[in-house]
Design a protein around this motif. Sequence first.
Motif, PDB file in Angstrom:
ATOM      1  N   UNK A  62      17.960  25.935  12.302  1.00 37.52           N
ATOM      2  CA  UNK A  62      18.735  24.616  11.357  1.00 37.52           C
ATOM      3  C   UNK A  62      18.389  23.180  12.232  1.00 37.52           C
ATOM      4  N   UNK A  63      18.684  22.370  11.845  1.00 34.21           N
ATOM      5  CA  UNK A  63      18.787  20.984  12.029  1.00 34.21           C
ATOM      6  C   UNK A  63      18.803  20.770  13.571  1.00 34.21           C
ATOM      7  N   UNK A  64      18.189  20.136  14.263  1.00 32.54           N
ATOM      8  CA  UNK A  64      18.087  19.872  15.799  1.00 32.54           C
ATOM      9  C   UNK A  64      17.938  21.342  16.765  1.00 32.54           C
ATOM     10  N   UNK A  65      17.362  22.204  15.846  1.00 33.33           N
ATOM     11  CA  UNK A  65      17.308  23.324  16.749  1.00 33.33           C
ATOM     12  C   UNK A  65      15.756  23.420  17.159  1.00 33.33           C
ATOM     13  N   UNK A  66      15.452  24.384  18.077  1.00 31.95           N
ATOM     14  CA  UNK A  66      14.001  24.367  18.731  1.00 31.95           C
ATOM     15  C   UNK A  66      13.685  25.800  18.522  1.00 31.95           C
ATOM     16  N   UNK A  67      12.444  26.227  18.087  1.00 33.77           N
ATOM     17  CA  UNK A  67      11.897  27.460  18.234  1.00 33.77           C
ATOM     18  C   UNK A  67      10.682  27.326  19.284  1.00 33.77           C
ATOM     19  N   UNK A  68      10.598  28.280  20.055  1.00 34.07           N
ATOM     20  CA  UNK A  68       9.292  28.309  20.819  1.00 34.07           C
ATOM     21  C   UNK A  68       8.619  29.684  20.665  1.00 34.07           C
ATOM     22  N   UNK A  69       7.132  29.500  20.309  1.00 31.12           N
ATOM     23  CA  UNK A  69       6.340  30.356  19.991  1.00 31.12           C
ATOM     24  C   UNK A  69       5.217  30.801  20.879  1.00 31.12           C
ATOM     25  N   UNK A  70       4.849  31.826  21.347  1.00 32.52           N
ATOM     26  CA  UNK A  70       3.718  31.972  22.266  1.00 32.52           C
ATOM     27  C   UNK A  70       2.677  32.931  21.617  1.00 32.52           C
ATOM     28  N   UNK A  71       2.107  32.716  20.639  1.00 33.76           N
ATOM     29  CA  UNK A  71       1.068  33.517  20.076  1.00 33.76           C
ATOM     30  C   UNK A  71      -0.233  33.698  21.031  1.00 33.76           C
ATOM     31  N   UNK A  72      -1.046  34.556  20.713  1.00 38.78           N
ATOM     32  CA  UNK A  72      -2.342  34.649  21.540  1.00 38.78           C
ATOM     33  C   UNK A  72      -3.054  33.436  20.998  1.00 38.78           C
ATOM     34  N   UNK A  73      -3.962  32.772  21.726  1.00 41.58           N
ATOM     35  CA  UNK A  73      -4.941  31.561  21.194  1.00 41.58           C
ATOM     36  C   UNK A  73      -5.601  32.090  20.118  1.00 41.58           C
ATOM     37  N   UNK A  74      -5.777  31.031  19.143  1.00 41.78           N
ATOM     38  CA  UNK A  74      -6.567  31.327  17.762  1.00 41.78           C
ATOM     39  C   UNK A  74      -6.296  30.581  16.715  1.00 41.78           C
ATOM     40  N   UNK A  75      -6.604  30.793  15.613  1.00 44.07           N
ATOM     41  CA  UNK A  75      -6.368  30.059  14.212  1.00 44.07           C
ATOM     42  C   UNK A  75      -5.138  30.625  13.679  1.00 44.07           C
ATOM     43  N   UNK A  76      -4.196  29.785  13.119  1.00 46.06           N
ATOM     44  CA  UNK A  76      -3.111  30.498  12.434  1.00 46.06           C
ATOM     45  C   UNK A  76      -2.697  29.543  11.287  1.00 46.06           C
TER      46      UNK A  76
END
Length: 465
Positions: A62-76
């Motif tokens: 939602x508005x003003x929320x943050x998500x942190x992703x930690x994928x393996x390095x690469x193209x997405x």
Amino acid sequence: MNRFLALPLVVAGGLMLAGCDDDSDSALGTVTEAEVRIIHASPDAPPVNILVDGEAAVEGADYKEVALLTPPVGDYDLAVQGIIPGVTGDAAIVIGPANFTFEDGIRYNVVAVDTVAGIRPLTFNDTDPDFSSTTDVRVRIGHLAPNAPAVDVYVTAAGDGDDLSMTDPLLANVSFEDVADAVEVPAGDYRVQITANGATQAVFDSGSVSLPAGADLFIGAVQNTGANASATGASPVSLIVVNGADVSEIYDADQNAGVRVVHNSADAPEVDVLVDDTEALANIAFTEAAPSAALDEYASLPADTYNIKVAASADNSIVPIEADLTLANGQGYTVAAVGLLGDNTIEALVLEDSVRSIGTQASLRVVHGATAAGNVDVYLLPGDQTAIGNASPTLEDVPFKAVTGYLPVPQGTYNLRITDTDGNIAISADGVALDNGGVYTVIARDGQPTLTDFGLILLDDFVQP
């Protein structure tokens, strides 16, 4: 006073293992992960899903929320999909898909900015995401508020900065979508003020805020959507403070909390509301809201804990409801008197309100405040349908005092039916118009003098200010 208001973190754990299986190098601990931070800063956009290579990695940010992703390095391929009532699949994608290459040693920030009509990604990178210090804090500031012009940002010690004409801004002429370079400052208590570019009259004043040693902060000025934001002289912005995966919000020090009271006890007389034993609202009759039923027309109170008494107007020594209420800056509250005086079940039902307009939906909240109705089903029928027929309830088996969240409803005209669980209609309302961007609250109530003569109390955008 600690002025930080904690906001939810959107957990995105599923993507951490994206592309990995039991035979991959991850089992040996050799997969290198990137760090991708996604921030929702579009003030009238709905909650969103974050799609990575077409799959949902984050749902309901939602508005003003943050998500942190930690994928393996690469193209997405990344895309942002709005959660829009009646719209699904690719038709709901509001940003992207766009291709990104994520490498080690960089924090990638992807921010959804602007209003929903012009929503787009703002990207910037932090090339040293592993900041650490026992004495300093690192701060990076960005202008994310589409409703604000170019601004100057002043940062002084807490208690200083009353005369900005004697102080140089930390940042000058910061335009929408500008993100400044990071600076390191000693940990401590600070005051952040924002002015229009070239001006010295603050339009935002944080008051005293504590910046702890070792914190690595992104501070974004976003459009103010808190309670009292529409009041004369209110700041156009608030600040989100992002520290790694944590996010909090700072409202202007003078924004205050917003409070209204709704009289929903059918056998109680007119009442006054006393705040710390001082009369604040007077002569509120059954079905009335004070100071107003309209959206964001609250009584304004500084953030604090207060003793609230609901007393008979004719004799304030008769106090059927007394409660301590803790109020947060920028938050709106509806305090509804529910239950019956005669059987000593009268009490305060405290609702936390939202005043944020979402451009892709009507936001509808339903409150069951009818003591004599028992559990109910709620039907929201299309405007051309008056009989329930084979329709499924929008809400089923709703108990007394239940409060829904703000339901996303497509714009349109509806016929409302509230029934007991056997299908007998208790409340019927035709031609209920709900508009995109509107915020609506409806309270099912008892009748007077006959309790079973049920009705509705309408609040927010159902009512003209």
